[in-house]
Enzyme design. Structure first.
Site, PDB file in Angstrom:
ATOM      1  N   CYS A 180       7.060  -4.535   6.933  1.00 34.94           N
ATOM      2  CA  CYS A 180       5.818  -4.453   7.708  1.00 34.94           C
ATOM      3  C   CYS A 180       4.976  -3.210   7.431  1.00 34.94           C
ATOM      4  O   CYS A 180       5.890  -2.089   7.504  1.00 34.94           O
ATOM      5  CB  CYS A 180       5.813  -4.618   9.089  1.00 34.94           C
ATOM      6  SG  CYS A 180       6.339  -6.109   9.486  1.00 34.94           S
ATOM      7  N   CYS A 212      -7.542  -1.598   4.141  1.00 35.00           N
ATOM      8  CA  CYS A 212      -7.914  -1.968   5.393  1.00 35.00           C
ATOM      9  C   CYS A 212      -8.698  -0.728   6.107  1.00 35.00           C
ATOM     10  O   CYS A 212      -8.295   0.211   5.694  1.00 35.00           O
ATOM     11  CB  CYS A 212      -6.372  -2.072   6.490  1.00 35.00           C
ATOM     12  SG  CYS A 212      -7.011  -2.737   8.088  1.00 35.00           S
ATOM     13  N   CYS A 259       3.957 -13.893   3.823  1.00 34.90           N
ATOM     14  CA  CYS A 259       3.298 -12.847   4.397  1.00 34.90           C
ATOM     15  C   CYS A 259       1.878 -12.771   3.453  1.00 34.90           C
ATOM     16  O   CYS A 259       2.164 -12.026   2.371  1.00 34.90           O
ATOM     17  CB  CYS A 259       3.844 -11.591   4.652  1.00 34.90           C
ATOM     18  SG  CYS A 259       2.886 -10.381   5.338  1.00 34.90           S
ATOM     19  N   GLU A 274      -1.262  -7.311  -2.335  1.00 34.41           N
ATOM     20  CA  GLU A 274       0.247  -7.849  -2.463  1.00 34.41           C
ATOM     21  C   GLU A 274       0.519  -8.942  -1.343  1.00 34.41           C
ATOM     22  O   GLU A 274      -0.228  -9.135  -0.491  1.00 34.41           O
ATOM     23  CB  GLU A 274       0.867  -6.647  -1.762  1.00 34.41           C
ATOM     24  CG  GLU A 274       0.944  -5.384  -2.843  1.00 34.41           C
ATOM     25  CD  GLU A 274       1.763  -4.000  -2.452  1.00 34.41           C
ATOM     26  OE1 GLU A 274       2.177  -3.326  -3.603  1.00 34.41           O
ATOM     27  OE2 GLU A 274       1.738  -3.726  -1.379  1.00 34.41           O
TER      28      GLU A 274
HETATM   29  N1  SAH Z   1      -3.986  -5.897  10.343  1.00 29.73           N
HETATM   30  C1  SAH Z   1      -3.321  -6.794  10.915  1.00 29.73           C
HETATM   31  C2  SAH Z   1      -2.015  -7.449  10.284  1.00 29.73           C
HETATM   32  C3  SAH Z   1      -1.226  -6.643   9.147  1.00 29.73           C
HETATM   33  S1  SAH Z   1      -0.139  -5.541   9.942  1.00 29.73           S
HETATM   34  C4  SAH Z   1      -2.542  -6.073  12.344  1.00 29.73           C
HETATM   35  O1  SAH Z   1      -2.704  -4.895  12.186  1.00 29.73           O
HETATM   36  O2  SAH Z   1      -2.139  -6.920  13.276  1.00 29.73           O
HETATM   37  C5  SAH Z   1       1.152  -6.496  10.249  1.00 29.73           C
HETATM   38  C6  SAH Z   1       2.092  -5.696  11.433  1.00 29.73           C
HETATM   39  O3  SAH Z   1       2.933  -4.619  10.876  1.00 29.73           O
HETATM   40  C7  SAH Z   1       1.107  -5.152  12.306  1.00 29.73           C
HETATM   41  O4  SAH Z   1       1.942  -5.440  13.837  1.00 29.73           O
HETATM   42  C8  SAH Z   1       1.301  -3.677  12.142  1.00 29.73           C
HETATM   43  O5  SAH Z   1       0.942  -2.674  13.190  1.00 29.73           O
HETATM   44  C9  SAH Z   1       2.650  -3.482  11.319  1.00 29.73           C
HETATM   45  N2  SAH Z   1       2.854  -2.260  11.017  1.00 29.73           N
HETATM   46  C10 SAH Z   1       2.091  -1.597  10.196  1.00 29.73           C
HETATM   47  N3  SAH Z   1       2.739  -0.486   9.728  1.00 29.73           N
HETATM   48  C11 SAH Z   1       3.991  -0.453   9.961  1.00 29.73           C
HETATM   49  C12 SAH Z   1       5.224   0.314   9.647  1.00 29.73           C
HETATM   50  N4  SAH Z   1       5.113   1.435   9.121  1.00 29.73           N
HETATM   51  N5  SAH Z   1       6.203  -0.217  10.199  1.00 29.73           N
HETATM   52  C13 SAH Z   1       6.469  -1.342  10.949  1.00 29.73           C
HETATM   53  N6  SAH Z   1       5.339  -2.106  11.602  1.00 29.73           N
HETATM   54  C14 SAH Z   1       4.030  -1.816  10.810  1.00 29.73           C
HETATM   55 FE1  SF4 Z   2      -5.161  -2.290   9.210  1.00 36.54          FE
HETATM   56 FE2  SF4 Z   2      -2.507  -1.604   9.121  1.00 36.54          FE
HETATM   57 FE3  SF4 Z   2      -3.907  -1.167  11.372  1.00 36.54          FE
HETATM   58 FE4  SF4 Z   2      -3.187  -3.642  10.437  1.00 36.54          FE
HETATM   59  S1  SF4 Z   2      -1.853  -2.182  11.107  1.00 36.54           S
HETATM   60  S2  SF4 Z   2      -5.224  -2.853  11.218  1.00 36.54           S
HETATM   61  S3  SF4 Z   2      -3.254  -3.367   8.353  1.00 36.54           S
HETATM   62  S4  SF4 Z   2      -4.104  -0.422   9.429  1.00 36.54           S
END
Ligand code: SAH
Ligand code: SF4
Length: 415
Positions: free
Chosen positions: A388, A136, A129, A116
């Site tokens: 996010c 992952c 984004c 996505e």
């Molecule tokens: N894998 C990378 C980038 C993708 S996630 C990482 O973890 O940084 C992008 C952001 O969204 C990260 O900071 C992640 O921790 C946050 N995120 C993941 N799940 C979320 C949720 N359910 N609510 C709010 N933020 C979330």
């Molecule tokens: Fe992977 Fe989600 Fe953790 Fe980012 S926040 S490292 S996408 S599992």
């Protein structure tokens, strides 16, 4: 010692899916790679050098997908190119628009795996984004993407293809005459100085915050981002690109050296106990090691701060003491930093709750009072599951065998 939890990158190995018609997709290839392909296709050195430069420019700077539209390439050369190559885009399975204007696209790879991308328009900017992996491997407890069973790295073409698609969808390719591409101009593969101007465009910024951990697919992410930054490619400056990592410490220095985009780090907790639970990778690379790597990230300054992402989870990481410890850690490592507080975005089956708005405000004010910026991120696109951590495509529901079967069916249909 075996580290508990599924925290190492186990990624389905994959080669680029060959096309049934034998043509090669140029999407995601660098200028040098295109030049080599042209040489292998029997163009002499000089012609390969000129044509690859022109084709690179048409593909990435102008968004052209048809060789016939490459007007500075001779009429006889165009069919020669079209017989051997294509300029692809990811397949769009579904496009959705949220009530707040956020858009989400469900995309499909040639081997039938879904991922996505999300576009978030704001008054003064538009942020795309993009995803770096299908799924992952890291299983952060609050993240929907982390629950996907199947994971595979996206190729450079699939990563840069997302930006190309967004530009297509937003109608943002330059119009009018293209600047001439001089045949004798010096080559500089490392010339990544973007001369992109927002110029009333909607897409101004890119964040690697979609599905996947970009530093577990670094080579492909780097190759894609180099094309995005290349002045003759998409021409976006590294200051408009942000890579978010959950803390793959050994890869941070390389990211700094090789692309040096803005860095965002998913911190989410200030104690070992809580971070081990929320971000299992913490058992491998702890908070101190992570913050040291942040302090060493090249080019950080007050004008170019590291962003710490912090998801607000009720009674888990949202106390006053947590906020104070966060301030103290940032000071201890002398980090030019800002904190992005992300209200937890719920998804079906999630075991956490979002902190109360008043709690989040208070948490933010403690950090602000210490002189560190800590804005609260407004959730965008929640109604279409585009916020996010909500991304999780339907491909996850299919088993490996089903995916193989789908891929075979597709091949048969093409053949
Ligand atoms: N894998 C990378 C980038 C993708 S996630 C990482 O973890 O940084 C992008 C952001 O969204 C990260 O900071 C992640 O921790 C946050 N995120 C993941 N799940 C979320 C949720 N359910 N609510 C709010 N933020 C979330
Ligand atoms: Fe992977 Fe989600 Fe953790 Fe980012 S926040 S490292 S996408 S599992």
């Amino acid at each position: 010692m075996q580290i508990p939890g599924h925290i190492d990158p186990i990624v389905t190995p994959r080669e680029i899916t060959p096309r049934a018609d034998g043509r090669i997709d140029l999407m995601g290839l660098s200028h040098l790679q295109i030049r080599q392909l042209f040489e292998e296709s029997q163009l002499d050195e000089k012609a390969a050098k000129l044509r690859s430069k022109q084709v690179f420019h048409w593909i990435y700077h102008r968004g052209v997908t048809d060789f016939e539209a490459m007007t500075d390439i001779s009429k006889t050369m165009r069919p020669w190119l079209a017989d051997r190559f294509v300029i692809g885009r990811p397949e769009i399975v579904e496009a959705q628009v949220s009530s707040d204007g956020t858009r989400k696209w469900l995309l499909r790879t040639d081997d039938a795996q879904d991922y996505e991308m999300v576009f978030i328009p704001d008054a003064d900017r538009g942020t795309l984004c993009i995803s770096s992996q299908v799924g992952c491997t890291l299983n952060c407890r609050f993240c929907h993407t982390g629950t996907m069973r199947l994971v595979r790295n996206l190729t450079p073409g699939e990563i840069v293809g997302q930006v190309m698609l967004a530009r297509d969808a937003l109608g943002e390719w330059p119009k009018g005459n293209m600047a001439s591409v001089a045949a004798d101009e010096d080559e500089d593969e490392d010339d990544d100085v973007g001369h992109y101007t927002a110029d009333g465009r909607m897409l101004t910024n890119i964040v690697l915050m979609g599905m996947g951990e970009p530093l577990y697919n670094f080579d492909n992410v780097r190759d894609a981002i180099k094309i995005v930054m290349h002045g003759d490619g998409l021409g976006l400056s590294r200051r408009r690109i942000t890579l978010s990592t959950s803390g793959v410490v050994p890869m941070m220095a390389r990211a700094g050296e090789e692309i040096n985009v803005n860095l965002a780090v998913s911190l989410h907790a200030v104690t070992k106990e809580v971070r081990d639970e929320l971000v299992p990778l913490n058992r491998k690379y702890g908070i101190d090691e992570l913050l040291r790597a942040c302090a060493e990230y090249p080019g950080i300054s007050n004008a170019r701060r590291i962003t710490f992402e912090y998801v607000m989870l009720k009674d888990k990481n949202d106390s006053d003491a947590d906020a104070r410890e966060l301030v103290s850690l940032i000071r201890q490592y002398k980090l030019p930093a800002k904190v992005n507080l992300i209200p937890f975005n719920p998804w079906p089956g999630a075991t956490y709750e979002c902190s109360d708005p008043k709690r989040i405000k208070h948490f933010s004010s403690i950090i602000f009072e210490a002189g560190i910026s800590a804005p609260i991120r407004t959730p965008r696109g929640r109604d279409i599951m585009a916020a996010c951590g909500q991304l999780k495509s339907s491909s996850e529901k299919k088993s490996r065998a089903e995916l193989d079967r789908l891929a075979e069916e597709k091949q048969a249909a093409l053949g």
